[in-house]
Design a protein around this motif. Structure first.
Motif, mmCIF file in Angstrom:
data_model
loop_
_atom_site.group_PDB
_atom_site.id
_atom_site.type_symbol
_atom_site.label_atom_id
_atom_site.label_comp_id
_atom_site.label_asym_id
_atom_site.label_seq_id
_atom_site.Cartn_x
_atom_site.Cartn_y
_atom_site.Cartn_z
ATOM 1 N N THR A 30 28.492 -52.351 -31.913
ATOM 2 C CA THR A 30 28.983 -53.140 -30.788
ATOM 3 C C THR A 30 28.422 -54.550 -30.925
ATOM 4 N N GLY A 31 29.165 -55.436 -31.573
ATOM 5 C CA GLY A 31 28.642 -56.769 -31.839
ATOM 6 C C GLY A 31 27.407 -56.670 -32.724
ATOM 7 N N ARG A 32 26.307 -57.267 -32.274
ATOM 8 C CA ARG A 32 25.056 -57.199 -33.020
ATOM 9 C C ARG A 32 24.226 -55.984 -32.634
ATOM 10 N N SER A 33 24.703 -55.236 -31.678
ATOM 11 C CA SER A 33 23.985 -54.051 -31.206
ATOM 12 C C SER A 33 24.689 -52.794 -31.693
ATOM 13 N N ARG A 34 24.100 -51.660 -31.363
ATOM 14 C CA ARG A 34 24.718 -50.378 -31.636
ATOM 15 C C ARG A 34 24.672 -49.567 -30.347
ATOM 16 N N ALA A 35 25.844 -49.289 -29.794
ATOM 17 C CA ALA A 35 25.898 -48.541 -28.542
ATOM 18 C C ALA A 35 25.438 -47.107 -28.781
ATOM 19 N N ASP A 36 24.519 -46.628 -27.960
ATOM 20 C CA ASP A 36 24.072 -45.240 -28.096
ATOM 21 C C ASP A 36 25.243 -44.287 -27.923
ATOM 22 N N VAL A 37 26.046 -44.536 -26.896
ATOM 23 C CA VAL A 37 27.170 -43.657 -26.575
ATOM 24 C C VAL A 37 28.348 -44.506 -26.101
ATOM 25 N N VAL A 38 29.533 -44.182 -26.597
ATOM 26 C CA VAL A 38 30.768 -44.713 -26.016
ATOM 27 C C VAL A 38 31.544 -43.521 -25.489
ATOM 28 N N ALA A 61 18.236 -57.078 -23.225
ATOM 29 C CA ALA A 61 18.992 -58.278 -22.862
ATOM 30 C C ALA A 61 20.132 -58.537 -23.852
ATOM 31 N N GLY A 62 19.831 -58.427 -25.149
ATOM 32 C CA GLY A 62 20.862 -58.616 -26.160
ATOM 33 C C GLY A 62 21.895 -57.509 -26.137
ATOM 34 N N GLN A 63 21.444 -56.280 -25.881
ATOM 35 C CA GLN A 63 22.369 -55.156 -25.816
ATOM 36 C C GLN A 63 23.329 -55.305 -24.640
ATOM 37 N N VAL A 64 22.816 -55.741 -23.503
ATOM 38 C CA VAL A 64 23.670 -55.950 -22.329
ATOM 39 C C VAL A 64 24.755 -56.970 -22.645
ATOM 40 N N LYS A 65 24.391 -58.045 -23.297
ATOM 41 C CA LYS A 65 25.341 -59.099 -23.652
ATOM 42 C C LYS A 65 26.453 -58.553 -24.542
ATOM 43 N N ASP A 66 26.085 -57.723 -25.517
ATOM 44 C CA ASP A 66 27.086 -57.151 -26.418
ATOM 45 C C ASP A 66 27.954 -56.113 -25.716
ATOM 46 N N TYR A 67 27.352 -55.221 -24.975
ATOM 47 C CA TYR A 67 28.119 -54.199 -24.270
ATOM 48 C C TYR A 67 29.167 -54.836 -23.361
ATOM 49 N N GLU A 84 12.286 -47.327 -11.468
ATOM 50 C CA GLU A 84 11.998 -48.308 -10.425
ATOM 51 C C GLU A 84 12.352 -49.732 -10.827
ATOM 52 N N HIS A 85 12.412 -50.006 -12.127
ATOM 53 C CA HIS A 85 12.562 -51.393 -12.552
ATOM 54 C C HIS A 85 13.822 -51.677 -13.365
ATOM 55 N N VAL A 86 14.594 -50.657 -13.724
ATOM 56 C CA VAL A 86 15.741 -50.889 -14.596
ATOM 57 C C VAL A 86 16.748 -51.838 -13.961
ATOM 58 N N HIS A 87 16.882 -51.823 -12.633
ATOM 59 C CA HIS A 87 17.856 -52.701 -11.983
ATOM 60 C C HIS A 87 17.533 -54.175 -12.191
ATOM 61 N N GLU A 88 16.292 -54.480 -12.565
ATOM 62 C CA GLU A 88 15.903 -55.864 -12.830
ATOM 63 C C GLU A 88 16.368 -56.332 -14.213
ATOM 64 N N HIS A 89 16.809 -55.393 -15.045
ATOM 65 C CA HIS A 89 17.134 -55.713 -16.435
ATOM 66 C C HIS A 89 18.620 -55.584 -16.771
ATOM 67 N N VAL A 90 19.426 -55.062 -15.861
ATOM 68 C CA VAL A 90 20.867 -54.945 -16.120
ATOM 69 C C VAL A 90 21.636 -55.597 -14.972
ATOM 70 N N PRO A 91 22.835 -56.121 -15.241
ATOM 71 C CA PRO A 91 23.639 -56.760 -14.196
ATOM 72 C C PRO A 91 24.044 -55.779 -13.097
ATOM 73 N N GLU A 92 24.482 -56.320 -11.973
ATOM 74 C CA GLU A 92 24.825 -55.488 -10.823
ATOM 75 C C GLU A 92 26.009 -54.569 -11.081
ATOM 76 N N HIS A 93 26.892 -54.951 -12.014
ATOM 77 C CA HIS A 93 28.063 -54.098 -12.260
ATOM 78 C C HIS A 93 27.722 -52.913 -13.165
ATOM 79 N N TRP A 94 26.548 -52.899 -13.740
ATOM 80 C CA TRP A 94 26.143 -51.756 -14.554
ATOM 81 C C TRP A 94 25.762 -50.572 -13.658
ATOM 82 N N GLY A 95 26.193 -49.391 -14.068
ATOM 83 C CA GLY A 95 25.724 -48.189 -13.405
ATOM 84 C C GLY A 95 24.337 -47.823 -13.915
#
Length: 246
Positions: A30-38, A61-67, A84-95
């Motif tokens: 997935t771009g420069r990343s590799r998605a664990d699961v599609v 951060a880079g993985q989010v950009k590619d996904y 407790e902290h994952v919501h600080e690292h992914v955008p609001e539209h991410w589940g």
């Protein structure tokens, strides 16, 4: 402490129970990343990043950009240590799904449902398809074949039809249908036959005898390599869901 290997298998069962019909593709470039699961569903593609208790957020951060370029929806699946902290690292539209150990098994909970990804680009989503699969889209949508054109050229031509001649909803359903039917045991044969057809057309159009001879030799070499190397690998099946490492 939950590791990636502890999460994957029960996660696939959870996704099947939650979303119904789906196909799982693992380790997808997935771009420069590799998605664990599609996860392929009848109407959309889900990018799923697993962060076990043993993982860090260093590359997230880079993985989010590619996904966000490729998938209609994205989900972070995290061990309880990250809950407790994952919501600080992914955008609001991410589940966000948490994985927790319970009596020798793994339970999953939605902390946040995924929302439609506003950053997904058709240029990147369509690039997930092989060139012969794009040809299938062209056929379904009454498009010229463009057999001598590149994959990117065809992708752009398909995009030009959105939305006047081809709705995004219809195209998403078609992409999912193609990925549901993709047969990894026939991938070498499929690609070889497509390339052979492209080369045959060029041979028929070539007027220079020397160039024609070189192209015929190349065609013969392609056929020899295919016969010698195209050995399909067995595909594992679990229940009604299809899984494949890509």
């Amino acid at each position: 402490m939950l590791h990636d290997k502890d999460i994957r298998e029960p996660l696939f069962d959870f996704l099947e129970e939650t979303y119904g019909k789906n196909r799982i593709l693992e380790e997808k470039r997935t771009g420069r990343s590799r998605a664990d699961v599609v996860m392929v569903t009848p109407k959309a593609l889900y990018g799923i990043e697993i962060k076990s208790d043993a993982d860090t957020y260093a590359r997230l951060a880079g993985q989010v950009k590619d996904y966000d370029k490729f998938y209609d929806y994205n989900i972070a699946v995290v061990g309880s240590h990250h809950g407790e902290h994952v919501h600080e690292h992914v955008p609001e539209h991410w589940g966000i799904i948490t994985a927790e150990e319970s009596d020798g098994s793994v339970d999953f909970y939605f902390l946040r449902q995924p929302q439609c990804n506003p950053g997904r680009k058709w240029r990147w989503k369509l690039s997930l398809l092989w060139r012969p699969e794009l040809a299938q889209l062209q056929e379904w949508n009454d498009m010229p074949k463009y057999k001598d054109k590149s994959k990117l050229f065809v992708i752009r031509k398909i995009m030009e039809r959105i939305p006047e001649k081809l709705s995004e909803e219809t195209l998403s359903q078609q992409v999912s249908e193609i990925l549901f039917e993709r047969d990894y045991m026939k991938v070498a044969e499929l690609l070889a036959e497509y390339r052979k057809g492209e080369l045959q057309k060029k041979i028929e159009q070539e007027e220079d005898p020397e160039k024609r001879r070189e192209m015929l030799e190349r065609q013969a070499k392609m056929q020899k390599n295919f016969v010698g190397k195209a050995r399909p690998r067995p595909r594992r099946r679990r229940r009604s869901r299809k899984r494949q490492v890509l």
